[in-house]
Structure formats: structure tokens, C-alpha cells
Motif scaffolding. Structure first.
Motif, PDB file in Angstrom:
ATOM      1  N   ARG A 175      -2.163   7.213  -1.406  1.00  0.00           N
ATOM      2  CA  ARG A 175      -2.012   6.026  -0.550  1.00  0.00           C
ATOM      3  C   ARG A 175      -3.337   5.271  -0.537  1.00  0.00           C
ATOM      4  O   ARG A 175      -4.367   5.808  -0.151  1.00  0.00           O
ATOM      5  N   GLN A 176      -3.298   4.013  -0.962  1.00  0.00           N
ATOM      6  CA  GLN A 176      -4.515   3.220  -1.101  1.00  0.00           C
ATOM      7  C   GLN A 176      -4.478   2.008  -0.159  1.00  0.00           C
ATOM      8  O   GLN A 176      -3.413   1.542   0.234  1.00  0.00           O
ATOM      9  N   ALA A 177      -5.646   1.493   0.128  1.00  0.00           N
ATOM     10  CA  ALA A 177      -5.744   0.279   0.932  1.00  0.00           C
ATOM     11  C   ALA A 177      -5.396  -0.937   0.073  1.00  0.00           C
ATOM     12  O   ALA A 177      -5.615  -0.944  -1.139  1.00  0.00           O
ATOM     13  N   LEU A 183      -2.370  -0.945  -7.961  1.00  0.00           N
ATOM     14  CA  LEU A 183      -2.057   0.312  -7.288  1.00  0.00           C
ATOM     15  C   LEU A 183      -1.216   1.239  -8.161  1.00  0.00           C
ATOM     16  O   LEU A 183      -1.177   2.452  -7.938  1.00  0.00           O
ATOM     17  N   TYR A 184      -0.539   0.667  -9.128  1.00  0.00           N
ATOM     18  CA  TYR A 184       0.382   1.458  -9.945  1.00  0.00           C
ATOM     19  C   TYR A 184      -0.379   2.336 -10.937  1.00  0.00           C
ATOM     20  O   TYR A 184      -1.472   2.000 -11.378  1.00  0.00           O
ATOM     21  N   GLY A 185       0.222   3.453 -11.286  1.00  0.00           N
ATOM     22  CA  GLY A 185      -0.395   4.329 -12.274  1.00  0.00           C
ATOM     23  C   GLY A 185       0.097   5.753 -12.136  1.00  0.00           C
ATOM     24  O   GLY A 185       1.040   6.054 -11.396  1.00  0.00           O
ATOM     25  N   ASN A 216       0.826  -1.207   0.000  1.00  0.00           N
ATOM     26  CA  ASN A 216       0.000   0.000   0.000  1.00  0.00           C
ATOM     27  C   ASN A 216       0.859   1.255   0.000  1.00  0.00           C
ATOM     28  O   ASN A 216       0.399   2.336  -0.364  1.00  0.00           O
ATOM     29  N   ASP A 217       2.126   1.102   0.387  1.00  0.00           N
ATOM     30  CA  ASP A 217       3.066   2.221   0.356  1.00  0.00           C
ATOM     31  C   ASP A 217       4.052   2.116  -0.803  1.00  0.00           C
ATOM     32  O   ASP A 217       5.129   2.735  -0.767  1.00  0.00           O
ATOM     33  N   VAL A 218       3.692   1.367  -1.843  1.00  0.00           N
ATOM     34  CA  VAL A 218       4.576   1.255  -3.007  1.00  0.00           C
ATOM     35  C   VAL A 218       4.845   2.628  -3.604  1.00  0.00           C
ATOM     36  O   VAL A 218       5.906   2.877  -4.182  1.00  0.00           O
ATOM     37  N   ASN A 242      -4.059  11.165   1.373  1.00  0.00           N
ATOM     38  CA  ASN A 242      -5.122  10.218   1.721  1.00  0.00           C
ATOM     39  C   ASN A 242      -6.424  10.415   0.959  1.00  0.00           C
ATOM     40  O   ASN A 242      -7.361   9.640   1.142  1.00  0.00           O
ATOM     41  N   GLU A 243      -6.514  11.455   0.136  1.00  0.00           N
ATOM     42  CA  GLU A 243      -7.748  11.718  -0.594  1.00  0.00           C
ATOM     43  C   GLU A 243      -7.458  11.962  -2.071  1.00  0.00           C
ATOM     44  O   GLU A 243      -6.401  12.500  -2.418  1.00  0.00           O
TER      45      GLU A 243
END
Length: 851
Positions: free
Chosen positions: A384-386, A396-398, A333-335, A463-464
Motif C-alpha cells: 500500500r503506497q501513498a 503504483l502498478y507492478g 492508493n488501494d488499487v 505497509n512496509e
């Protein structure tokens, strides 16, 4: 209390599983619960691996493995990850005793009765999985990010169980090899060579890698470091012009990062391999960095942009040695942390080489349009995503983590001050060296060096999702400014404020007045503007540092290209394009015409590339077919005339590429065909073999001569890897729709998607606007395959697959297919749903914008 609440669920889960005695349930992938449990139970891991690689790609890769580790306490079965059929496991022994093989849900279960607290050892004979070894006829490369290591060999496949890897490779004689550790010796036996490597430094499983095959080798010294380079390029001009440059860029990047961080290069060796049609730009395995070959090997026709891009790419991967490899995220999640700092440091290397003015323009163009392309959509997401299970990590990548995050980090550096920010990073690296850390760990350190409350800043930027929209109020009294205020509100979602700084320029006929804005509230009054004469127009975000949708002053359209600063012009181009997409200020056809007027006056190479990119995008995506046809010849002539009028060779080539992109008229077809056939480029334009291949593909797309032209071009190509690529693409460009349909049908078989870069290119031709009448029927099938694409492909493939298939559609039928799919799949995986919304955003906007 805020700090505790800010921490991710990881710590909470860690406490929970640290207290309980039972291991997590057995399920596919690597759940966060399993990862937390094992992190508390397993340590001191050493893998000893030997892979026996046969000459024939169709023959299996046999392997042996020893896994040594310390177990905190016994009494529970232990899950070792292995994503292959049970038949691939041939033999297992635990602590020297034979053990039964029990493979469930992609996990090899080690019985609790065979384990004990303290040191344990597993010995395994197995057949390796093939897909993530990327096997080709005469070369392969291991690529395990984010969770693909266990698709090849049994392991604890999570980033916070770092280990040392002692590797041996048995390969066909004549093959070169490269791995994380240094080669120690080799033994030739008949037609095979057995290489042994030193134990690697302590790294995560996704960073373990090797390459082997018919590669050429080059070596150089970089101060104290011996550098190795494997490549398959055969063009002697590219080799002559590139080898020394590639080594020099690595050397300069290492020197800069050592000085900036205060930490010497943290791994035992420097090595890299240039891979044909590599899935990404690069991958940061220490000692064996992998790069896309075409990004490293440039020829005499390479533009300055391409040369700068090579510096940025190499600097990015080198920065990962400190940010990502030395200190690694605890969970994926912190990649984004490793990617943002790799980009951030690469930008600093580039700034050091190019100077501040050029760097600022490059930063603006590299990051802002790409970040906006996601953040403006209804499928945007937070930095930052769950992440509940590592099997979803690829989603999560992009562009948010690669492009919005560096913008956010630059704003953070500006808020803290460069010196304080650097001190915080140095403390972070030294505190967590060769270990793992989270974003809250870093924020806690940075907050000590900051005068502002970073926890509140973090909420909106990290976070948003989303971006702000800026508006302004201005009043005049007797021709002078009496009040000037700027306000911000979210483009969507709940009210919030993005703290940031940027500049606003009041533009006059003979000068401009710049005002610094500290946008720390929803509305900010700017007393510095009071008393200024009424400007010709106002240029918002004139220095390009602000993030969001800014106002575009209509009064400035006629003076746009008179702005003296290339940075200010670039910021204005981006603002206009974003306003067009938002349905404000200017319509697509009018913006197309405005941009076309700038083709002859814009002399800056980066800006010209930005202009032509916007122009071609509007041309194909936001003009109706009838409008496009009406403007076709005029647009072609504008590009050709501008090309002839530019003096710089790179600018001429950029404009020629845009001409190649849009040409459809009979006269333009004759010009392009003659250039390709005779291999005689326009005066002042340098074209290479790759350029002529690109021309052949364009001709095949836009005429009925596909087979003949592509076969002739294939005969011209000397490099076998590039020849195979063209052979793969040929059916996607066939003039016969039935052949194109057959090509798409073959993509349902994973084996025909192995070269993901080829697949994406083929899809972009298959779904080109000129072919959409017959290709639109494949859109539902492209969605039906998406979940499998995510399961079996590499990290960028789902987004690339969607973008190539959907990115240039504008018609109502395509929009209906997309919206109907989302309506009929309410439980569709959220991250894939977001990617579809991102890929179809232009399509949905086109329903309102296309006239």
C-alpha cells in the motif's frame, strides 16, 4: 485509537474539506484534495455521450456530452477534468444557458454563478482526445485506466464518483461495436452506422469503455447470460481451437465466483474483445473486457502452461467484476486491493480445475520469483503506497501488487482459516456493493472474523517493503538432533517480523520428515525436530508457502533432482537462484551447470520452464562475455540433447525455445536457419507461424541476414496485424548500427510509441547483449525520456521501458550511467527512482557476481 491511526489520510482530508467552504486550488492532474472535496459535493452522476468516429484515423473524433449531477451546495466553482487544449472545447451550456469556456491546468472551470444546489446539467460539444482511444487504421478501443478518461472527454475522473454512462457511437458502416451497456438499436445512414447503448451499470470512469472496428463477432449463452466476443484473429485453426474454450472459461469462472461470493454476476451483460498487441494481459471493463489477443487464441502448438495461463487471465478479469468493479477502491492508493483479489480468486478457480498439488506449484512459480524480483531490490516499496495525485497512479502498478500481495493474502487466509476469511469477504462485498471502500474498511471487517490481531499483521505485510532473511541453528548429539531453531531478520531496514507459516523437510536417502513452522517471532524453536536422525540435507520452505530468502543446504545440491515432489523441486530451484543473487552458497557458473544437469531429468513442464528461464538469465546476465563464449557450445549441446531426450512435446518445445535463446555458434546458427528456412522443426516439436516469426527475429539478431530473413518471414504472414508488427520491429534488428540509432531516435516522438508492446520488444532486441557495444549510448536517452513515458504511456510502460533497455546489461559502464543519473538527480520522482533501481538491480549485482 489504533484503528483511527491506521486509517489513511483520506478520512482526515475528508473531514477537513467537508468542513471548509473553499474548493481546492486548480492544478494539473486530480489531486487527492480535489477528489475528496468533489466526493463530498457531487453525486448522482449520469453521462450521456456520443462519439462520431470517422473512417480515416487522421480525422478528428467529434463528440457531444451531457453531464447530469447533484451538487451538495453551490457558491464555489466546480472543476471538471479535461486533458486537452482549450480549442477542443467547442460549446458549453450550464443548466440550459450558454456559458464561457474556461480551461485551466487540465480542468474545465464551471462558474459558481451558473450552478445551484441540487440537480445540474452541463452540455458540451468537443473534439475527443485521441491517445487513449488507441486508434488504428480500422479499429479502436478505449482504455482509460487509471486516469485517462479525462484525456478523451470532460468528466469527474476519480474512482469514487461512480456514474452511469449512456453511450452512442457513430462508426463506419461494417464496423462492429461493444460497450459497457447492451446495444439497443442502430441506424444506418449512408456510410455510417449510429449505435445506441443502454445506460451502463454504476461504474467508475476508468471502467467506462468501448471498442469499434473491423472485428469478427461470436456469441454464446452462459446460463442466464448472453456473451459477446469481438476478435480480429484470422488463423482458422486458432479460431477453431479457441472460441469455444474462451466462452467456456468465462462461464466456469462466473459460476465459481457466484458460488464463492454468494452474489450473482453483478452487471447487465458479459462481453469481451481480443485486441492485437494489447498493452496488458486484460482490462476488466464490465460488459466489455479487453484482452491481449495472443493470450486467448492458442493453436495446436500451445503448451499446457499457455492453456493454464489463459484460464488464469480470464478468471482474473472475471473476478474483477466483483473485486474492483462491484466494489471499487476509494482512491488509487488501494488499487492493489482489486488486483490482489482478482489474482487470489483466479488462483482459486485454477485450483478448482487443476487440483491442489498442481495449483500449489503454479502459485509458487507465478508469484514468488516475480515478487522477489522487486522486493530484493533497493527500489522496493510497500504493498500500500501513498498517492497525492492521480496522474501518478500508473507508477503504483507492478510485481508487488500483482505478486507479493497474493502471497500475503494467502498467508492471511491461512492465519484466519478459509471459512472465516470467506465470510469476511462476503460481508465486505455486500456492505460496499456498487460503491467504494478502502483497505482499512476491509481489515475492519476481516478482523471481526479473525482470532488474531490483523492490525499488527498488516503493518509488516502491507505497509512496509522488503522480505525476511532466514537463518538456522542446529545441534547434534550422537547423530541425532538436539536443537533446531529458525530465525528471521529483514534483508534491509528496521527490525521486524513477518508472521507466516511454511514447512521444513529433513531429507534422508529413503524418506523425508516434514516439520511445520509457525514463524510468528524473530526466532522459533522447533522441538518436533529433537531426536531425529541427522538428515542428508535440510530443505527449507519445502512446501513453497514461506516468503523470504531461505537457507540453501549445500549438502543437498547433488540430490536436488531426486526430490520426488515437483513442488519441492521448484521451491529448491527458487531458493538456489535467490541465494546466488545474494552472493551465498553458489556462484552463477556453478548454478548454470547444476541447472543444465537437470534438463534431462526434470519432467514437470512448469519446473522445466522455471529451470530454462533461470539458465538463460544466468547465461546472458551473470557470465562474463569470455565465460559465455567458452561455455556456448557446451550449453547449446546440453539443451539440444535434453530436448531430444524428453518425451513430452511441451517439454521439447520449452527446451527448443531455450536453445533458440542462447545459440551463437556457427553450427547452431546453421541448425536454426535450416529449421526456419525449411519450416521443419525438430522431431516432436510443434512450431507455428508465430514461432517461425520468433525464429526469424533471432536469426536477424545473431547474423547479418536481418533484412532478407525478415522480409521473407513477412511474406509468409497472412494476418495484417502481425505483419505490421514485424515491419515495425525490422529496423531495431538491422545489422547497420546507424539504422538502429535512427529507430531509437524516432521513439522520442510519442506517435512512434503508440504500440507499447512493439516498443518493448524492439528495445529488448536493440539492447540485447550482442548489440550492447553500440546500444549502450542510448541508455542516458532512455532515462531522459522516462518522465515523458510516464506522462503519456499506459500503466506498465515505464517499468517495461526500463526493463527492456536495462535488463540484460552487466558491464561497468552501464552501472556507472545508472548510478551517476541517480546521484545527479536527487529530486527525481521517488516512484520513478524506485523503478530504475528495480530495473538495474541485476546490473548492480553483476558488478560483484560476474567473474
Amino acid at each position: 485509537m489504533k484503528k483511527i491511526l491506521f486509517l489513511s489520510g483520506w478520512l482526515c482530508c475528508g473531514v477537513l474539506y467537508g468542513q471548509q467552504t473553499g474548493s481546492p486550488p486548480v492544478e494539473r492532474g486530480i489531486s487527492q484534495a480535489l477528489a475528496v472535496y468533489r466526493q463530498h459535493q457531487v453525486s448522482d452522476i449520469q453521462y450521456t455521450l456520443q462519439f462520431n468516429i470517422p473512417a480515416l484515423k487522421s480525422s478528428p473524433v467529434t463528440a457531444t456530452e451531457t453531464v447530469e449531477f447533484t451538487l451538495q451546495r453551490a457558491g464555489q466553482p466546480l472543476q471538471l477534468d479535461f486533458k486537452q487544449p482549450a480549442g477542443n472545447l467547442k460549446k458549453l451550456s450550464v443548466n440550459g444557458h450558454p456559458a464561457s469556456i474556461n480551461l485551466q491546468q487540465e480542468h474545465l472551470l464551471i462558474s459558481s454563478k451558473d450552478l445551484h444546489a441540487g440537480k445540474n446539467k452541463l452540455d458540451i460539444d468537443f473534439t475527443a482526445g485521441d491517445a487513449s482511444l488507441n486508434r488504428n487504421d480500422d479499429y479502436l478501443y478505449a482504455l482509460f485506466v487509471p486516469d485517462h478518461a479525462h484525456a478523451v472527454f470532460p468528466c469527474f475522473d476519480q474512482p469514487d464518483l461512480k456514474a452511469r454512462f449512456k453511450l452512442s457511437l457513430q462508426v463506419p458502416a461494417g464496423w462492429a461495436v461493444l460497450a459497457n451497456g447492451a446495444k439497443t438499436d442502430s441506424v444506418v445512414t449512408g456510410e455510417q452506422t449510429l449505435y445506441h447503448f443502454a445506460s451502463s451499470d454504476k461504474i467508475s470512469t476508468y471502467l467506462f469503455s468501448f471498442a469499434a472496428g473491423k472485428y469478427s463477432e461470436a456469441v454464446q449463452q452462459a446460463g442466464a447470460y448472453h456473451m459477446e466476443f469481438l476478435y480480429r484473429e484470422t488463423d482458422t485453426a486458432k479460431i477453431r481451437l479457441s472460441i469455444d474454450s474462451v466462452f467456456a472459461i468465462h462461464r466456469d469462472a462466473i459460476r465459481f465466483l457466484e458460488e464463492y461470493t454468494g452474489i450473482l454476476f453483478p452487471f447487465q451483460k458479459v462481453g469481451f474483445a481480443a485486441i492485437p498487441d494489447f498493452q496488458f494481459g486484460g482490462m476488466e471493463h464490465p460488459g466489455e473486457v479487453q484482452y491481449k489477443a495472443s493470450s486467448l487464441f492458442l493453436d495446436e502448438g500451445a503448451t499446457r502452461d499457455a492453456q493454464i495461463a489463459r484460464i488464469s487471465l480470464i478468471s482474473h478479469e472475471t473476478a474483477h467484476m466483483w473485486f474492483g468493479d462491484l466494489v471499487t477502491m476509494r482512491w488509487f492508493n488501494d488499487v492493489w486491493m482489486k488486483e490482489v483479489f482478482a489474482n487470489f480468486m483466479a488462483d482459486k478457480v485454477t485450483e478448482n480445475l487443476l487440483g491442489t498439488e498442481t495449483f500449489n506449484a503454479k502459485f509458487l512459480q507465478d508469484h514468488y520469483p516475480a515478487a522477489y524480483s522487486i522486493d530484493r531490490t533497493s527500489g522496493s516499496h510497500a504493498v500500500r503506497q501513498a498517492l497525492d495525485n492521480l496522474q501518478e497512479a500508473g507508477s503504483l502498478y507492478g510485481n508487488i501488487i500483482y505478486h507479493k500481495a497474493p502471497i500475503m493474502m494467502r498467508q492471511l487466509e491461512a492465519l484466519m482459516g478459509k471459512d472465516s476469511f470467506r465470510l469476511g469477504l462476503k460481508e465486505y462485498l455486500k456492505t460496499y456493493a456498487y460503491g467504494n471502500a478502502t483497505w482499512p474498511d476491509l481489515i475492519s471487517i476481516l478482523n471481526k472474523h479473525s482470532k488474531i490481531d490483523l492490525y499488527n499483521w498488516n503493518k509488516v505485510w502491507v505497509n512496509e517493503p522488503g522480505r525476511p532473511v532466514f537463518d538456522y541453528t542446529i545441534a547434534y548429539n550422537s547423530g541425532q538432533v538436539s536443537r533446531f531453531a529458525i530465525s528471521q531478520h529483514p534483508e534491509s531496514g528496521k527490525p521486524r517480523v513477518w508472521p507466516q507459516g511454511f514447512e521444513v523437510a529433513f531429507v534422508y536417502p529413503d524418506h523425508l520428515k516434514t516439520i511445520q513452522v509457525n514463524m510468528d517471532k524473530a526466532t522459533v524453536e522447533l522441538p518436533a525436530a529433537k531426536g531425529l536422525d541427522k538428515p542428508q540435507f535440510i530443505h527449507f520452505n519445502s512446501n513453497g508457502t514461506g516468503y523470504g530468502l531461505f537457507p540453501a543446504d549445500k549438502n543437498g545440491l547433488s540430490s536436488l533432482f531426486k526430490l520426488k515432489s515437483p513442488l519441492q523441486r521448484a521451491s529448491a530451484y527458487i531458493t538456489l537462484y535467490e541465494n546466488m543473487l545474494a552472493g551465498r552458497v553458489i556462484k552463477p557458473a556453478d548454478l548454470l551447470q547444476l541447472l543444465a544437469e537437470g534438463l534431462t531429468t526434470e519432467q514437470n513442464e512448469m519446473n522445466l520452464r522455471l529451470l530454462t528461464g533461470y539458465l538463460t538469465n544466468i547465461y546472458w546476465t551473470f557470465l562474463s562475455p569470455a565465460k559465455r563464449e567458452a561455455l556456448a557450445q557446451e550449453t547449446e549441446e546440453q539443451l539440444w540433447t535434453a530436448m531430444q531426450g524428453q518425451s513430452a512435446a511441451n517439454n521439447k518445445k520449452i527446451l527448443f525455445k531455450a536453445y533458440q535463446d542462447v545459440f551463437t555458434s556457427d553450427s547452431a546458427q546453421r541448425i536454426i536457419y535450416a529449421i526456419w528456412q525449411q519450416q521443419q522443426p525438430p522431431q516432436g516439436v510443434k512450431l507455428t507461424e508465430d514461432d517461425y516469426t520468433s525464429l526469424a527475429l533471432s536469426i536477424a539478431l545473431k547474423t547479418d541476414t536481418a533484412t532478407r530473413v525478415l522480409q521473407q518471414q513477412e511474406a509468409r504472414i497472412k494476418n495484417e496485424d502481425r505483419k505490421k508488427r514485424l515491419q515495425y520491429l525490422e529496423p531495431a534488428l538491422s545489422a547497420d548500427p546507424a539504422v538502429r540509432d535512427q529507430f531509437f531516435a524516432r521513439l522520442k516522438d510519442r506517435r512512434n510509441r503508440e504500440k507499447e508492446a512493439w516498443v518493448v520488444t524492439a528495445l529488448s532486441y536493440l539492447h540485447h547483449p550482442l548489440r550492447q557495444a553500440t546500444s549502450i549510448r542510448h541508455l542516458p536517452e532512455s532515462l531522459a525520456l522516462l518522465e515523458e513515458i510516464q506522462r503519456t504511456g499506459d500503466i506498465f510502460f515505464p517499468q517495461s521501458w526500463l526493463s527492456a533497455a536495462w535488463g540484460m546489461y552487466q558491464n561497468k559502464e552501464a552501472a556507472r550511467i545508472a548510478t551517476d543519473f541517480l546521484k545527479t538527480h536527487p529530486a527525481y520522482p521517488p516512484k520513478l527512482r524506485n523503478k530504475l533501481l528495480q530495473a538495474t538491480d541485476n546490473l548492480l549485482r553483476a558488478q560483484k557476481l560476474v567473474e
